[in-house]
Design an enzyme around this catalytic site. Structure first.
Site, short mmCIF file in Angstrom:
data_model
loop_
_atom_site.label_atom_id
_atom_site.label_comp_id
_atom_site.label_asym_id
_atom_site.label_seq_id
_atom_site.Cartn_x
_atom_site.Cartn_y
_atom_site.Cartn_z
N SER A 183 0.83 -1.20 0.00
CA SER A 183 0.00 0.00 0.00
C SER A 183 0.87 1.26 0.00
O SER A 183 1.70 1.45 -0.88
CB SER A 183 -0.96 -0.03 1.18
OG SER A 183 -1.87 1.05 1.14
N ASP A 232 -2.42 6.01 -4.18
CA ASP A 232 -1.26 5.36 -3.56
C ASP A 232 -0.71 4.29 -4.51
O ASP A 232 -1.28 4.05 -5.58
CB ASP A 232 -1.63 4.80 -2.18
CG ASP A 232 -2.61 3.64 -2.24
OD1 ASP A 232 -3.24 3.44 -3.30
OD2 ASP A 232 -2.77 2.93 -1.24
N ASP A 258 -0.67 1.04 -4.88
CA ASP A 258 -1.46 -0.05 -5.42
C ASP A 258 -2.84 0.40 -5.88
O ASP A 258 -3.69 -0.42 -6.23
CB ASP A 258 -1.57 -1.21 -4.43
CG ASP A 258 -2.41 -0.88 -3.21
OD1 ASP A 258 -2.28 0.25 -2.69
OD2 ASP A 258 -3.19 -1.74 -2.77
#
Length: 570
Positions: free
Chosen positions: A145, A295, A297
């Site tokens: 993440s 972000d 991902d």
């Protein structure tokens, strides 16, 4: 077993020569790295397994990921006997993600499981979508993440496209920990791999448009600035915006280059204003109406819009979700689609304004533990009985519809841009629209304090802090008496005004405390499931009657949050 004994188990031929040399050097030099790398096994938290890459049981590496994947393979064979089993695998831009993705594919194919493997890095929500779209039994995504570059992670999705929840998560973990490292099958069978290319992006983007767009107003007149912050959405969001008819899109070119080093930011986290600084600068040049960033991902999104003074301002997660949720429900109501059998999803640390929004529009607001896997579970639990409309949590995550079973920045960005275009076409702005919502329901404002405690001693400190707050709850916060204490570990709600205790068994046990004061202030305390932190979520509210009052009310609420922090010694 001591840390040293655990480390010595890795000094065998099961592990590669480089791994053995590293461990032996730590032992010979009495390095602190040995303790931190082996004192525990990485655990599945709210976001799966996440940690620093390196050697050891407390690190992400070939062996810990191989063990997790072998355990998953064993569990899949138990759950789907005598069936062809399919698992989709995606990975983000982080260091080693692509290699880790292929390694996980090898372990699965070595166990006779077919793998649908993305050729290049793709967003987590596209993986969630693909699991259902391709009728897979499970999915894996390699991502950490928004964590720093030294981290990576491993998330498992079930056949409904949502992250694993009880009992599957607990059963998978048992299988994982029962796997010995010498039992991992690393010799894969490439004949069982089906490669997924850009053609899947089009299917996913079409679904985003179908579930996120309601009215085509002013799309060709909205000035958009977008940054993927070096992450995966370079492959999806610009195409989605173009396909949806948004014509004025400026990209932060330097940040559209995928990189696990995230070279232009200290942290690739759109929750932090600094991560969107380059995008905000570009918006000042291009007269942008809305700034959007994701972000690595591609599940979280940050949104900045022009405030009452015309300056770009980053919205917090609750503000973003308030705007998106209110708009969607308003569209559903105008279309006559609300029948009383619909619901929105939220979490216990998210603003209580979502109860108010749900009540206004005649839908239910279901609340779960922190993490979108619990919203995914709501959808599965009520499938066929109640219709899921949308869901969000304060940590910059939102989802529109149930085609994706995790937070999804692509669909949410399309929705946010539609709202911005509609507001602009009507001589208003997203910020003014938010204030109109507050005038209707009350103005909520939130603050978050992260207390970082790293390593083994840090974990012990966090445990002690939770113990102290549980055994000695504050009696007063910011001048208002604490009226209710909710303990999700004990599953109890204690009303301090009449000393009555009730049972809360509709939400699974979790190490979380929530305090409510008489004036509606809410404080939630919980250890992070993925990072060495203890988090304090503070929510305060007040009535507001006009846009002219906004700045004054904001100052009052900000001051109140400061007092809350002081009272809790934060």
């Amino acid at each position: 077993m001591t840390t040293l004994e655990k480390a010595k188990l890795w000094l065998t031929d099961t592990f590669d020569e480089e791994t053995q040399k590293t461990i032996q050097n730590w032992i010979d030099t009495n390095s602190d790295e040995l303790e931190d790398s082996f004192y525990r096994e990485l655990e599945f938290g709210t976001g799966g397994m996440r940690g620093i890459m390196g050697v050891g049981t407390n690190r992400l590496n070939k062996y810990t990921l191989g063990q997790a994947t072998q355990g998953l393979a064993n569990y899949l064979h138990q759950q789907f006997p005598n069936q062809e089993i399919k698992v989709a695998i995606a990975y983000d831009v982080r260091h080693n993600s692509k290699e880790f993705g292929k390694m996980c594919a090898d372990v699965l194919t070595a166990n006779g499981i077919k793998v649908l493997l993305f050729k290049e890095h793709r967003p987590t929500p596209e993986l969630s979508f693909t699991v259902r779209d391709k009728k897979c039994n499970a999915g894996i995504v390699l991502t950490a993440s928004h964590n720093p570059p030294e981290y990576n992670g491993y998330k498992v999705y079930w056949n409904d496209g949502a992250q694993i929840v009880p009992p599957d998560d607990e059963n998978i973990i048992k299988e994982v920990y029962s796997v010995k490292f010498n039992e991992i099958k690393f010799s894969g069978n490439d004949d069982l791999i089906e490669w997924i290319g850009p053609e899947q992006d089009d299917v996913y983007i079409d679904a985003c448009m179908e579930n996120s767009l309601y009215q085509n107003v002013g799309r060709d007149n909205l000035n958009i600035v977008f940054s993927s912050i070096h992450g995966t959405t370079y492959a999806t969001v610009p195409q989605a915006l173009k396909k949806a008819g948004f014509k004025k899109v400026d990209l932060v070119r330097e940040q559209m280059i995928p990189s696990g080093n995230f070279p232009t930011v200290d942290s690739p986290n759109p929750e932090e204003p600094a991560a969107l600084e380059m995008a905000m600068d570009l918006a000042r040049i291009t007269n942008g109406d809305i700034v959007l960033g994701t972000d690595p991902d591609g599940d979280r999104l940050g949104i900045a819009v022009r405030n009452l003074e015309g300056e770009m301002q980053l919205l917090n997660g609750n503000q973003t979700n308030t705007i998106l949720t209110y708009y969607i429900l308003d569209q559903w109501k105008k279309a006559g689609k609300i029948t009383g059998k619909e619901f929105i999803g939220s979490t216990i640390v998210t603003s209580d304004i979502f109860y108010d929004i749900a009540e206004k529009f005649g839908v239910d607001c279901k609340v779960g533990l922190t993490g979108f896997k619990w919203i995914g579970k709501m959808i599965r639990d009520f499938e066929g009985k109640e219709k899921f409309i949308c869901g969000g949590e304060e940590s910059f995550g939102f989802m529109t519809g149930d085609f994706v079973r995790d937070k999804d920045s692509c669909g949410s960005i399309l929705l946010a841009c539609e709202i911005a275009a509609w507001c602009k076409a009507n001589g208003s702005s997203v910020f003014e629209y938010m204030i109109d919502i507050y005038k209707d329901l009350g103005m909520y404002y939130e603050g978050l304090v992260n207390v970082v405690r790293k390593g083994r001693t840090g974990a012990e400190e966090i445990q002690q802090m939770m113990k102290d707050f549980r055994e000695n709850p504050p009696k007063e916060i910011a001048g208002s008496k604490v009226a209710v204490v909710k303990d999700f570990q004990e599953q109890t709600s204690l009303n301090l005004l009449d000393n009555k205790k009730s049972v809360m068994n509709d939400i699974p046990k979790s190490n979380v405390l929530i305090y409510y004061t008489e004036d509606g202030t809410k404080v939630c305390v919980r250890p992070s499931g993925t990072e060495p932190k203890i988090k304090f979520y503070v929510s305060v509210k007040d009535a507001i009657n006009s846009a002219q009052e906004f700045k004054e009310k904001l100052l009052v609420l900000e001051e109140k949050i400061k007092i809350v922090k002081q009272d809790l010694n934060l």
